[in-house]
Write an enzyme that holds these catalytic residues in place. Structure first.
Site, mmCIF file in Angstrom:
data_model
loop_
_atom_site.group_PDB
_atom_site.id
_atom_site.type_symbol
_atom_site.label_atom_id
_atom_site.label_comp_id
_atom_site.label_asym_id
_atom_site.label_seq_id
_atom_site.Cartn_x
_atom_site.Cartn_y
_atom_site.Cartn_z
ATOM 1 N N GLY A 12 0.757 -1.405 0.215
ATOM 2 C CA GLY A 12 0.051 -0.047 0.106
ATOM 3 C C GLY A 12 0.797 1.390 0.054
ATOM 4 O O GLY A 12 0.217 2.378 0.322
ATOM 5 N N SER A 13 1.943 1.377 -0.529
ATOM 6 C CA SER A 13 2.620 2.513 -0.547
ATOM 7 C C SER A 13 2.089 3.547 -1.379
ATOM 8 O O SER A 13 2.232 4.719 -1.165
ATOM 9 C CB SER A 13 4.106 2.272 -0.827
ATOM 10 N N ARG A 65 -14.430 -15.544 -10.197
ATOM 11 C CA ARG A 65 -14.223 -14.375 -10.625
ATOM 12 C C ARG A 65 -15.544 -13.405 -10.659
ATOM 13 O O ARG A 65 -15.617 -12.375 -10.210
ATOM 14 C CB ARG A 65 -13.568 -13.930 -11.856
ATOM 15 N N MET A 90 -4.040 -6.968 -6.814
ATOM 16 C CA MET A 90 -3.287 -7.979 -7.488
ATOM 17 C C MET A 90 -4.603 -9.052 -8.154
ATOM 18 O O MET A 90 -4.348 -10.176 -7.912
ATOM 19 C CB MET A 90 -2.190 -8.586 -6.947
ATOM 20 N N HIS A 109 0.979 0.836 -13.261
ATOM 21 C CA HIS A 109 1.808 -0.300 -13.454
ATOM 22 C C HIS A 109 3.019 0.195 -13.650
ATOM 23 O O HIS A 109 3.652 1.063 -14.169
ATOM 24 C CB HIS A 109 1.322 -0.812 -14.797
ATOM 25 N N THR A 141 -8.860 -0.995 -18.910
ATOM 26 C CA THR A 141 -9.916 -1.508 -19.978
ATOM 27 C C THR A 141 -9.754 -3.128 -19.701
ATOM 28 O O THR A 141 -8.937 -3.535 -18.753
ATOM 29 C CB THR A 141 -9.359 -1.237 -21.352
ATOM 30 N N ASP A 145 -3.340 -4.589 -18.007
ATOM 31 C CA ASP A 145 -2.168 -3.864 -18.142
ATOM 32 C C ASP A 145 -2.109 -3.102 -19.318
ATOM 33 O O ASP A 145 -1.365 -3.170 -20.145
ATOM 34 C CB ASP A 145 -0.767 -4.253 -17.713
#
Ligand code: GRF
Length: 212
Positions: A12-13, A65, A90, A109, A141, A145
């Site tokens: 979480g940086s 999912r 992730m 990214h 989208t 990535d």
């Protein structure tokens, strides 16, 4: 004031960089919630310590999912955010989820997309011997990535670099460009129109966006 929800999976940086920009009053936004798919994400502790509401939607407790993304969207939408910010989240998201947030879903990214989508970007950059590496903020989208680029920051790759050194150089830039992109969005200067980025940014971008 505009509201954002930040999705994380771990450290979480980038989330911290966003919270720090809010605290410094460089970013005028309400962080309505930080949501993680992992109950043990370190970033949840950091967010809670700063008084930010947190929630967990554990992907392991959902059948697939579609079910996970439906639960995640229900959780997010409960906070009625203007923008959803993926910050080290992730999970591969379903097309339905991505379409639901079209134009209001950003990701960061750790590469200069379209180079090095996926994982282990810094190691792959070293193996390829590229001389310039960096990070990309983009609208999300359905393709992983991929998506209209908002801003990129480039860093040099040094002969002495190992994966950790290169990752640290890129991460420092991530912490600059992500709050900037979110600020552009909440100020109404950044929009996605017909799949293209429309950006009315400052004329003089910080030098860090070009080189460290
Ligand atoms: C960052 O390198 C980000 O670009 C990538 O995942 C990493 C997350 O780091 N998507 P953190 O959790 O923000 O520290």
């Amino acid at each position: 004031m505009k509201k954002i929800v930040i999705l994380i999976s771990g450290r979480g940086s980038n989330m911290e960089a966003l919270l720090a920009a809010v605290a410094r009053e460089e970013l005028s936004v309400e962080v309505a919630a930080v949501i993680s798919n992992r109950p043990d994400a370190k970033g949840l502790v950091t967010a809670a310590a700063q008084g930010v509401p947190t929630a967990v939607v554990d992907h392991k407790t959902h059948a697939g999912r579609e079910a996970f993304d439906a639960a995640l969207a229900a959780c997010i939408d409960g906070y009625t955010p203007d923008l959803v910010v993926l910050a080290g989240f992730m999970r591969i998201l379903t097309e339905g989820f991505v379409r639901h947030y079209e134009g209001r879903l950003l990701n960061i990214h750790p590469s200069l997309l379209p180079a090095f989508p996926g994982l282990h970007t810094h190691q792959r950059a070293l193996e390829e011997g590229v001389r310039i590496h960096g990070c990309t903020v983009h609208f999300v989208t359905p393709a992983l990535d991929h998506g209209p680029v908002v801003v990129q920051a480039a860093v040099p790759v040094c002969d002495s670099d190992d994966e950790a050194a290169l990752a640290a150089r890129v991460l420092a830039q991530e912490h600059i460009v992500y709050p900037l992109a979110v600020r552009w969005f909440v100020e109404g200067r950044l929009r996605l129109v017909d799949g293209r980025v429309m950006l009315n940014a400052e004329r003089a971008l910080p030098a860090a966006l070009v080189s460290p």
